[in-house]
Design an enzyme around this catalytic site. Structure first.
Site, PDB file in Angstrom:
ATOM      1  N   GLU A   1      -9.513  -2.348   5.736  1.00  0.00           N
ATOM      2  CA  GLU A   1     -10.096  -2.169   7.060  1.00  0.00           C
ATOM      3  C   GLU A   1     -11.330  -3.069   7.233  1.00  0.00           C
ATOM      4  O   GLU A   1     -11.868  -3.604   6.252  1.00  0.00           O
ATOM      5  CB  GLU A   1     -10.499  -0.701   7.246  1.00  0.00           C
ATOM      6  CG  GLU A   1      -9.367   0.298   7.119  1.00  0.00           C
ATOM      7  CD  GLU A   1      -8.517   0.411   8.381  1.00  0.00           C
ATOM      8  OE1 GLU A   1      -8.519  -0.529   9.193  1.00  0.00           O
ATOM      9  OE2 GLU A   1      -7.847   1.448   8.546  1.00  0.00           O
TER      10      GLU A   1
ATOM     11  N   ASP B   1       0.806  -1.213   0.000  1.00  0.00           N
ATOM     12  CA  ASP B   1       0.000   0.000   0.000  1.00  0.00           C
ATOM     13  C   ASP B   1       0.841   1.265   0.000  1.00  0.00           C
ATOM     14  O   ASP B   1       2.056   1.225   0.185  1.00  0.00           O
ATOM     15  CB  ASP B   1      -0.938   0.013   1.215  1.00  0.00           C
ATOM     16  CG  ASP B   1      -0.279  -0.548   2.480  1.00  0.00           C
ATOM     17  OD1 ASP B   1       0.901  -0.235   2.714  1.00  0.00           O
ATOM     18  OD2 ASP B   1      -0.934  -1.296   3.217  1.00  0.00           O
TER      19      ASP B   1
ATOM     20  N   HIS C   1      -7.105  -5.722  10.230  1.00  0.00           N
ATOM     21  CA  HIS C   1      -6.869  -5.381   8.829  1.00  0.00           C
ATOM     22  C   HIS C   1      -5.559  -5.980   8.318  1.00  0.00           C
ATOM     23  O   HIS C   1      -4.618  -6.216   9.076  1.00  0.00           O
ATOM     24  CB  HIS C   1      -6.920  -3.858   8.593  1.00  0.00           C
ATOM     25  CG  HIS C   1      -5.738  -3.083   9.101  1.00  0.00           C
ATOM     26  ND1 HIS C   1      -5.853  -2.093  10.050  1.00  0.00           N
ATOM     27  CD2 HIS C   1      -4.426  -3.115   8.762  1.00  0.00           C
ATOM     28  CE1 HIS C   1      -4.666  -1.547  10.270  1.00  0.00           C
ATOM     29  NE2 HIS C   1      -3.784  -2.165   9.496  1.00  0.00           N
TER      30      HIS C   1
ATOM     31  N   ASN D   1      -7.289  -4.123  14.519  1.00  0.00           N
ATOM     32  CA  ASN D   1      -8.697  -4.358  14.169  1.00  0.00           C
ATOM     33  C   ASN D   1      -8.844  -5.476  13.134  1.00  0.00           C
ATOM     34  O   ASN D   1      -9.931  -5.666  12.581  1.00  0.00           O
ATOM     35  CB  ASN D   1      -9.349  -3.064  13.666  1.00  0.00           C
ATOM     36  CG  ASN D   1      -8.681  -2.520  12.409  1.00  0.00           C
ATOM     37  OD1 ASN D   1      -7.788  -3.145  11.836  1.00  0.00           O
ATOM     38  ND2 ASN D   1      -9.113  -1.347  11.974  1.00  0.00           N
TER      39      ASN D   1
END
Length: 259
Positions: free
Chosen positions: A141, A66, A136, A134
């Protein structure tokens, strides 16, 4: 999933370093998928040390997960610069063989170009992943499509706030990123996930033992045929089958030593 539980974060990083080095020794022309973040820094330090001892990256191709939208490759917080400073500038890899999604220009065009390069040069032989608190992977996400390709993704509020400490006073923290999609990630031939520390324990359990759900994007890795999850004791603390994984790895490691 093959779950490898090691005593410390340093042990886990060394294990992942050796897995990557072993991949390059077996296939010097490997295509690697790479990740960023503090968890990965000792892995890249270990690879630089192995390069100085003779490991070559001359024929390797890399794809990073990313990049922040709006940041150019020279920005101190861009992932292009992270990779250059922490690995690429210290090994014999060709600059033209290192691919990071572009954070400049039109994100949709950058995503299409990145997917085209993977299609042309891939598939990825070994994909390295970190794990967000979380759940990801990349910047996919919670709520991300499990069938997603590389695209622009809105970062969660928690992710933006966690990133704020890396930016200077008055700087705008990016709220979107171009990220490799979940389906793209899962096309890798093999995947290694590195997660360490007590703050990752809940996400590790959701990834390994929870249901496959978009609310924990990493849980899709349960469906991949070749995934190794490398964690330290703290990150393993919430696993219901922790003792089983320890015993299974002991048996598998003994078998591997005989081959």
């Amino acid at each position: 999933m093959r779950v490898v539980i090691l005593p410390t974060a340093d042990d886990a990083a060394r294990h992942v370093t050796e897995l990557i080095a072993g991949q390059l020794r077996e296939n010097p022309r490997s295509v690697l998928g790479l990740a960023t973040g503090g968890t990965m820094e000792p892995v890249y330090e270990g690879l630089i040390a192995r390069h100085r001892a003779g490991l070559s990256f001359a024929e390797v191709t890399t794809f990073n997960l990313d990049e922040y939208v709006g940041l150019g490759p020279e920005h101190p917080q861009s992932y292009s610069r992270y990779m250059r400073e922490r690995l690429f500038a210290h090994v014999d890899i060709a600059e033209t063989s290192c691919f990071v999604p572009s954070g400049r220009g039109v994100p949709a065009e950058a995503a299409r170009a990145f997917e085209a390069e993977i299609a042309r040069r891939g598939p990825v032989d070994l994909q390295l992943l970190g794990l967000g608190e979380n759940g990801h992977i990349g910047f996919n996400e919670p709520g991300s499509s499990l069938g997603s390709r590389t695209r622009e993704k809105l970062l969660s509020h928690d992710t933006v706030e966690a990133n704020r400490r890396f930016f200077g006073l008055g700087e705008t923290v990016p709220e979107t990123a171009v990220t490799m999609g979940i389906a793209t990630i899962c096309e890798a031939r093999s995947i290694v996930v590195l997660a360490t520390g007590a703050r990752k324990a809940a996400a590790v359990r959701a990834m390994v033992e929870g249901p496959v759900t978009a609310m924990c994007p990493a849980s899709i890795l349960q469906m991949h045929p070749r995934v190794r999850v490398v964690i330290d004791a703290e990150a393993a603390a919430d696993l219901a089958l922790r003792d089983h994984y320890l015993r299974a790895e002991q048996i598998q490691s003994a078998r591997d030593a005989k081959t």
